[in-house]
Enzyme design. Sequence first.
Site, PDB file in Angstrom:
ATOM      1  N   LYS A 136      -7.543   8.118  -1.119  1.00 36.79           N
ATOM      2  CA  LYS A 136      -8.847   8.512  -0.554  1.00 36.79           C
ATOM      3  C   LYS A 136      -9.433   9.750  -1.232  1.00 36.79           C
ATOM      4  O   LYS A 136      -9.645  10.793  -0.603  1.00 36.79           O
ATOM      5  CB  LYS A 136      -8.729   8.765   0.948  1.00 36.79           C
ATOM      6  CG  LYS A 136      -8.218   7.581   1.755  1.00 36.79           C
ATOM      7  CD  LYS A 136      -8.306   7.870   3.255  1.00 36.79           C
ATOM      8  CE  LYS A 136      -7.831   6.713   4.104  1.00 36.79           C
ATOM      9  NZ  LYS A 136      -6.374   6.482   4.082  1.00 36.79           N
ATOM     10  N   LYS A 149       0.863  -1.189   0.000  1.00 37.67           N
ATOM     11  CA  LYS A 149       0.000   0.000   0.000  1.00 37.67           C
ATOM     12  C   LYS A 149       0.893   1.231   0.000  1.00 37.67           C
ATOM     13  O   LYS A 149       1.783   1.367   0.834  1.00 37.67           O
ATOM     14  CB  LYS A 149      -0.889   0.014   1.242  1.00 37.67           C
ATOM     15  CG  LYS A 149      -1.758   1.275   1.325  1.00 37.67           C
ATOM     16  CD  LYS A 149      -2.787   1.167   2.439  1.00 37.67           C
ATOM     17  CE  LYS A 149      -2.342   1.687   3.766  1.00 37.67           C
ATOM     18  NZ  LYS A 149      -2.211   3.147   3.857  1.00 37.67           N
ATOM     19  N   ASP A 158      -3.488   4.359  -1.862  1.00 38.13           N
ATOM     20  CA  ASP A 158      -4.430   4.802  -0.828  1.00 38.13           C
ATOM     21  C   ASP A 158      -4.462   6.329  -0.772  1.00 38.13           C
ATOM     22  O   ASP A 158      -3.843   6.943   0.089  1.00 38.13           O
ATOM     23  CB  ASP A 158      -3.940   4.194   0.503  1.00 38.13           C
ATOM     24  CG  ASP A 158      -4.805   4.558   1.694  1.00 38.13           C
ATOM     25  OD1 ASP A 158      -5.947   5.001   1.505  1.00 38.13           O
ATOM     26  OD2 ASP A 158      -4.325   4.395   2.835  1.00 38.13           O
ATOM     27  N   THR A 217     -11.879   5.356  10.863  1.00 36.61           N
ATOM     28  CA  THR A 217     -11.923   4.772  12.218  1.00 36.61           C
ATOM     29  C   THR A 217     -11.510   5.791  13.276  1.00 36.61           C
ATOM     30  O   THR A 217     -11.730   5.592  14.459  1.00 36.61           O
ATOM     31  CB  THR A 217     -11.017   3.533  12.314  1.00 36.61           C
ATOM     32  OG1 THR A 217      -9.767   3.854  11.722  1.00 36.61           O
ATOM     33  CG2 THR A 217     -11.620   2.350  11.602  1.00 36.61           C
ATOM     34  N   ASP A 266     -14.106  14.579  -4.053  1.00 41.35           N
ATOM     35  CA  ASP A 266     -14.256  15.873  -4.734  1.00 41.35           C
ATOM     36  C   ASP A 266     -15.516  15.790  -5.587  1.00 41.35           C
ATOM     37  O   ASP A 266     -16.272  14.807  -5.492  1.00 41.35           O
ATOM     38  CB  ASP A 266     -13.000  16.148  -5.586  1.00 41.35           C
ATOM     39  CG  ASP A 266     -12.732  17.643  -5.760  1.00 41.35           C
ATOM     40  OD1 ASP A 266     -13.702  18.395  -5.974  1.00 41.35           O
ATOM     41  OD2 ASP A 266     -11.572  18.060  -5.674  1.00 41.35           O
ATOM     42  N   ARG A 276       3.219  -1.148  10.714  1.00 40.80           N
ATOM     43  CA  ARG A 276       4.331  -1.251  11.667  1.00 40.80           C
ATOM     44  C   ARG A 276       4.637  -2.643  12.201  1.00 40.80           C
ATOM     45  O   ARG A 276       5.821  -2.936  12.441  1.00 40.80           O
ATOM     46  CB  ARG A 276       4.107  -0.239  12.802  1.00 40.80           C
ATOM     47  CG  ARG A 276       4.325   1.194  12.319  1.00 40.80           C
ATOM     48  CD  ARG A 276       3.649   2.208  13.183  1.00 40.80           C
ATOM     49  NE  ARG A 276       2.186   2.097  13.091  1.00 40.80           N
ATOM     50  CZ  ARG A 276       1.341   2.835  13.790  1.00 40.80           C
ATOM     51  NH1 ARG A 276       1.804   3.735  14.632  1.00 40.80           N
ATOM     52  NH2 ARG A 276       0.041   2.680  13.643  1.00 40.80           N
TER      53      ARG A 276
HETATM   54  O1  C5P Z   1       1.172   0.608  11.081  1.00 35.35           O
HETATM   55  P1  C5P Z   1      -0.260   0.166  10.996  1.00 35.35           P
HETATM   56  O2  C5P Z   1      -0.421  -1.346  10.874  1.00 35.35           O
HETATM   57  O3  C5P Z   1      -1.132   0.763  12.068  1.00 35.35           O
HETATM   58  O4  C5P Z   1      -0.737   0.761   9.588  1.00 35.35           O
HETATM   59  C1  C5P Z   1      -2.063   0.702   9.154  1.00 35.35           C
HETATM   60  C2  C5P Z   1      -2.196   1.430   7.847  1.00 35.35           C
HETATM   61  O5  C5P Z   1      -3.573   1.462   7.510  1.00 35.35           O
HETATM   62  C3  C5P Z   1      -1.729   2.877   7.869  1.00 35.35           C
HETATM   63  O6  C5P Z   1      -1.227   3.173   6.554  1.00 35.35           O
HETATM   64  C4  C5P Z   1      -2.978   3.660   8.143  1.00 35.35           C
HETATM   65  O7  C5P Z   1      -2.950   4.954   7.616  1.00 35.35           O
HETATM   66  C5  C5P Z   1      -4.025   2.816   7.419  1.00 35.35           C
HETATM   67  N1  C5P Z   1      -5.376   2.964   7.925  1.00 35.35           N
HETATM   68  C6  C5P Z   1      -5.741   2.688   9.249  1.00 35.35           C
HETATM   69  N2  C5P Z   1      -7.026   2.838   9.648  1.00 35.35           N
HETATM   70  C7  C5P Z   1      -7.954   3.237   8.783  1.00 35.35           C
HETATM   71  C8  C5P Z   1      -7.637   3.492   7.467  1.00 35.35           C
HETATM   72  C9  C5P Z   1      -6.313   3.356   7.067  1.00 35.35           C
HETATM   73  O8  C5P Z   1      -4.879   2.310  10.039  1.00 35.35           O
HETATM   74  N3  C5P Z   1      -9.208   3.326   9.190  1.00 35.35           N
END
Ligand code: C5P
Length: 233
Positions: free
Chosen positions: A61, A32, A59, A119, A64, A211
């Site tokens: 998003k 992603k 990603d 979220t 517009d 992460r």
């Molecule tokens: O590091 P981590 O596993 O938390 O990364 C989750 C990824 O998913 C990040 O790129 C974050 O921006 C994205 N994301 C999220 N929650 C959402 C939408 C996208 O954590 N509701």
Amino acid sequence: MGKDVIIACDFKGKKEALDFLDLFTEEKPFVKIGMELFYAEGPEIVREIKARGHKIFLDLKLHDIPNTVMKAMKVLSRLDVDMCNLHAGGTVAMMEAAIEGLTREDGTRPMLIAVTQLTSTSEERMKSDLLIDKPLDEVVMHYAECAKKAGLDGVVCSPLEAGKVHEVCGADFCTVTPGVRFADGDIGDQVRVTTPAKANEIGSDYIVVGRPITAAEDPVAAYRRCVAEFVTK
Ligand code: C5P
């Protein structure tokens, strides 16, 4: 629709991203690319990672007026990404325009999924800032139904909502779910998290993991653990 683990390549620049991907000598993970890396490096980073053989979820998003989204999607379609997204809050008309823009002359197109309510938006904030009085899960399901009506392939949602989305929109409507952590790992700033195995059980089609893989001592081993827990169980 193949179940897969998507690695969130949340890096500040090309060097960091490519150094990370160089660690994977045997597999080509689905990655992603989010706003940070895309805005830092531009479309070239998408071409470069694609040329290395990875599938790409871009990603960005989009949100517009329909005509602008249609034209932007046309550009993303030419970039040959595999999946991209927009905000369902842009309405069904915007989502339909997005599909139109994304569809290539030969009728093919990248997968298109919708963000319902982020979220990070709480029910209180939705009520006070957006003047939406309904319960959050009802709003999420309604937005998912609107996305389906517009012809989209699925939604980004919490893994905890994936089962309900499938109930409401059907088994073929795809759920892409961040908020995944190993049972013995740090949850960081995520609030509602679940493990890869549990996400599979609830019905996620794709998990987005950042992460727990990118910051792991051994990212390749962490990726393989994710795949083993999510895809093959
Ligand atoms: O590091 P981590 O596993 O938390 O990364 C989750 C990824 O998913 C990040 O790129 C974050 O921006 C994205 N994301 C999220 N929650 C959402 C939408 C996208 O954590 N509701």
